[in-house]
Write an enzyme that holds these catalytic residues in place. Structure first.
Site, short mmCIF file in Angstrom:
data_model
loop_
_atom_site.label_atom_id
_atom_site.label_comp_id
_atom_site.label_asym_id
_atom_site.label_seq_id
_atom_site.Cartn_x
_atom_site.Cartn_y
_atom_site.Cartn_z
N CYS A 79 0.82 -1.22 -0.12
CA CYS A 79 -0.02 -0.08 0.12
C CYS A 79 0.89 1.30 0.05
O CYS A 79 1.73 1.51 -0.82
CB CYS A 79 -1.06 -0.07 1.28
SG CYS A 79 -2.46 1.24 1.07
N HIS A 180 -3.78 -4.51 -0.41
CA HIS A 180 -3.34 -5.29 0.92
C HIS A 180 -3.56 -6.70 0.67
O HIS A 180 -4.77 -7.04 0.68
CB HIS A 180 -4.22 -5.00 2.02
CG HIS A 180 -4.20 -3.19 2.51
ND1 HIS A 180 -3.35 -2.86 3.48
CD2 HIS A 180 -4.95 -2.11 2.22
CE1 HIS A 180 -3.36 -1.53 3.56
NE2 HIS A 180 -4.34 -1.19 2.69
N GLU A 182 -3.21 -9.14 2.66
CA GLU A 182 -3.58 -9.83 3.71
C GLU A 182 -4.97 -9.75 4.00
O GLU A 182 -5.44 -10.21 4.76
CB GLU A 182 -2.61 -9.42 4.96
CG GLU A 182 -3.11 -8.03 5.72
CD GLU A 182 -2.55 -6.73 4.74
OE1 GLU A 182 -2.75 -5.86 5.41
OE2 GLU A 182 -1.95 -7.04 3.73
#
Length: 208
Positions: A79, A180, A182
């Site tokens: 990011c 992102h 995750e």
């Protein structure tokens, strides 16, 4: 060990938990020695580019990140962390980045919603070890600024948000993901896993 670089601005907990879920040891750290000794490093980031660079410079971690990148061991920016890899940003003024990759960060401009927030489909543009065995799919973005790489060969994957938007960059063992991973479901975790596999390769090379 995977070092998650803590300079006071990042989604540290979620990245650490994702790495541990994939079977790797993760350490959130601001210790330059620990970072430089790690098999892989992640530069996360949430917030404003200028503030992030100020924190990195204040702590000396800007030079640590540059030194780590020079080792050739795998480094991933996530990011804002991806944006910091580039030369400059126009977010709230003009700010110099880490200059590990040539290019600049600009604001989305147009009669459409900003920030770009939500699930968007990736297009893989080049071969990369990150993509081995994977099929393009949807990942989760939240950003108001996007990267314009100077070298098209550094652009590994893109998405579409009223224009082509840089999603993944890479050169050698240096990578960045605007989204992102995750928080991006199965594909995001698979991409993170591919990056982590490269850290094992790096560790093996050092042991030989």
């Amino acid at each position: 060990m995977i070092a998650i670089i803590d300079y006071g601005m990042g989604n540290l907990h979620s990245v650490s938990k994702a790495i541990e879920k994939l079977g790797y040891e993760a350490a959130v750290t601001a210790d330059p020695d620990a970072i430089l000794q790690a098999d892989g490093a992640v530069l996360p980031g949430v917030g404003a580019f200028g503030d992030a660079m100020a924190n990195l410079r204040r702590t000396g971690l800007d030079e640590t990140v540059r030194a780590y990148a020079a080792t050739g061991k795998p480094l991933l920016g996530i990011c804002l962390g991806m944006q910091l890899l580039f030369a400059e940003s126009e977010e709230h003024g003009r700010h110099q980045g880490l200059s590990l990759l040539p290019g600049r960060v600009v604001r989305f401009e147009g009669a459409y919603k900003v920030p770009h927030m939500g699930w968007n489909e990736l297009t893989f543009l080049q071969d990369s070890p990150l993509f081995q065995g994977l099929t393009p799919g949807y990942v989760y973005f939240v950003h108001s600024y996007h990267v314009l790489p100077e070298r098209q060969e550094d652009l590994l994957a893109a998405t579409d948000y009223h224009q082509r938007v840089t999603a993944i960059v890479g050169r050698g063992s240096l990578f960045g993901m605007q989204f992102h991973p995750e928080k991006s479901g199965q594909l995001g975790m698979a991409l993170l896993a591919r990056f982590l596999e490269l850290t094992r390769s790096s560790a093996r090379r050092q042991a030989i």
